[in-house]
Motif scaffolding. Structure first.
Motif, short mmCIF file in Angstrom:
data_model
loop_
_atom_site.label_atom_id
_atom_site.label_comp_id
_atom_site.label_asym_id
_atom_site.label_seq_id
_atom_site.Cartn_x
_atom_site.Cartn_y
_atom_site.Cartn_z
N THR A 162 114.33 27.37 -59.85
CA THR A 162 115.01 26.50 -58.89
C THR A 162 114.11 26.10 -57.73
OG1 THR A 162 115.89 28.44 -57.74
CG2 THR A 162 117.28 27.46 -59.44
N GLY A 163 112.87 26.56 -57.71
CA GLY A 163 111.96 26.22 -56.63
C GLY A 163 110.60 26.83 -56.90
N GLU A 192 109.23 28.88 -52.02
CA GLU A 192 110.64 28.56 -51.81
C GLU A 192 111.55 29.67 -52.31
OE1 GLU A 192 110.38 23.64 -52.09
OE2 GLU A 192 110.77 24.84 -53.90
N LEU A 193 111.25 30.21 -53.48
CA LEU A 193 112.06 31.30 -54.01
C LEU A 193 111.95 32.55 -53.15
CD1 LEU A 193 111.67 31.19 -57.90
CD2 LEU A 193 113.58 30.43 -56.50
N SER A 250 111.26 32.67 -50.00
CA SER A 250 111.93 32.40 -48.72
C SER A 250 113.44 32.54 -48.84
CB SER A 250 111.59 30.99 -48.23
OG SER A 250 110.21 30.86 -47.99
N SER A 251 113.98 32.16 -49.99
CA SER A 251 115.43 32.20 -50.17
C SER A 251 115.91 33.58 -50.63
CB SER A 251 115.87 31.15 -51.21
OG SER A 251 115.31 31.41 -52.48
N ASN A 252 114.96 34.44 -50.99
CA ASN A 252 115.30 35.78 -51.44
C ASN A 252 115.21 36.73 -50.25
OD1 ASN A 252 115.01 38.51 -52.54
ND2 ASN A 252 114.81 37.52 -54.53
N GLY A 253 116.26 37.47 -49.98
CA GLY A 253 116.29 38.34 -48.82
C GLY A 253 115.32 39.51 -48.87
N GLN A 274 111.02 38.49 -47.03
CA GLN A 274 110.81 37.77 -45.77
C GLN A 274 109.48 38.13 -45.11
OE1 GLN A 274 112.99 35.23 -44.97
NE2 GLN A 274 113.55 35.87 -47.05
N VAL A 305 106.67 36.33 -46.99
CA VAL A 305 106.61 34.91 -46.62
C VAL A 305 105.93 34.74 -45.27
CG1 VAL A 305 107.98 32.87 -46.03
CG2 VAL A 305 108.62 34.27 -48.01
N THR A 339 102.55 26.87 -53.16
CA THR A 339 103.53 25.82 -53.44
C THR A 339 102.93 24.77 -54.37
OG1 THR A 339 102.88 24.60 -51.45
CG2 THR A 339 104.76 26.09 -51.25
#
Length: 239
Positions: A89-90, A94-95, A97-100, A103, A106, A119
């Motif tokens: 999905t990214g 991006e993945l 960053s969206s995964n808790g 962090q 990232v 990226t």
């Protein structure tokens, strides 16, 4: 008092390096230069179908950049009935960053200026330390690494977690794998994958430009461990 704290910090750096398996890594290898810009690995071609295989079946390529004579993740046929790969999905950043769970990773990637590479087109395999893995570093080490003057060291540490080429867990086998900053030792014990002394705790997080395997420790390359130790010793002498 300050000398004592610096001495303790130096000891902790050595301990974390040993704990992450620096002592069991493969023989020293020449670090590979980091890609200057997002691009497909040189020489990558579309794999051709193997004679005698079903239409549409292809033979996976060898992992780019692996030193001759070393054992690399082999091709293992997928188990019938295994779960279908997770749909991407990214991209990798991006993945993460969206995964808790990623962090801190990232933050480190952005501080090191590597976000543009991860990226890019890739593909890459990232052995990604979780936030808990970064939290186990000696107190103050992460803050030191995030300082602008230590950007190159941080780049080397992060590059040590990245392999050029996509390696799903079904294709991992024991041996030495070249990262963008030297080789790591990979072992497989049943359904457990070990990278140096870190364990893969979540595999096959599929990105559009590669794959992420979450690990429970931060890997420190031998060169960086030696550099950090020498820096701390010099600081100790000055104080």
């Amino acid at each position: 008092m300050k000398k004592t704290l610096v001495k303790q910090f130096a000891a902790l750096v050595s301990a974390i390096a040993l704990g992450t398996g620096v002592g069991v890594s493969a023989t020293a290898q020449t670090p590979q230069p980091l890609p200057e810009s997002p691009q497909t690995a040189p020489g990558t071609t579309t794999p051709e179908a193997t004679p005698g295989t079903a239409p549409g079946t292809t033979t996976p390529e060898a992992i780019p950049g692996t030193a001759p004579g070393t054992t690399t993740p082999g091709v293992t046929p997928e188990t019938p009935g295994a779960e279908a790969p997770q749909e991407a999905t990214g991209n990798i950043v991006e993945l993460a960053s969206s995964n808790g769970s990623f962090q801190t990773l990232v933050q480190a990637v952005e501080s090191a200026g590597l976000a543009e590479i991860l990226t890019g087109e890739g593909p890459y395999t990232v052995f990604a330390p979780t936030d808990e893995a970064f939290a186990e570093l000696p107190e103050g080490l992460l803050e030191r690494l995030l300082l602008p003057e230590n950007r190159e060291i941080l780049q080397q540490i992060l590059a040590y977690h990245v392999v050029q080429g996509e390696i799903p867990s079904s294709e991992i086998s024991p041996g030495t794998v070249d990262t963008l900053f030297g080789g790591v030792s990979v072992d497989v014990e049943g359904d457990r994958v070990i990278v140096n002394d870190a364990s893969v705790i979540q595999a096959d997080i599929q990105a559009t430009n590669g794959i992420i395997h979450a690990i429970n420790r931060v890997l420190l390359p031998p060169q960086v461990q030696e550099l950090l130790t020498s820096q701390l010793e010099a600081e100790l002498q000055q104080n």
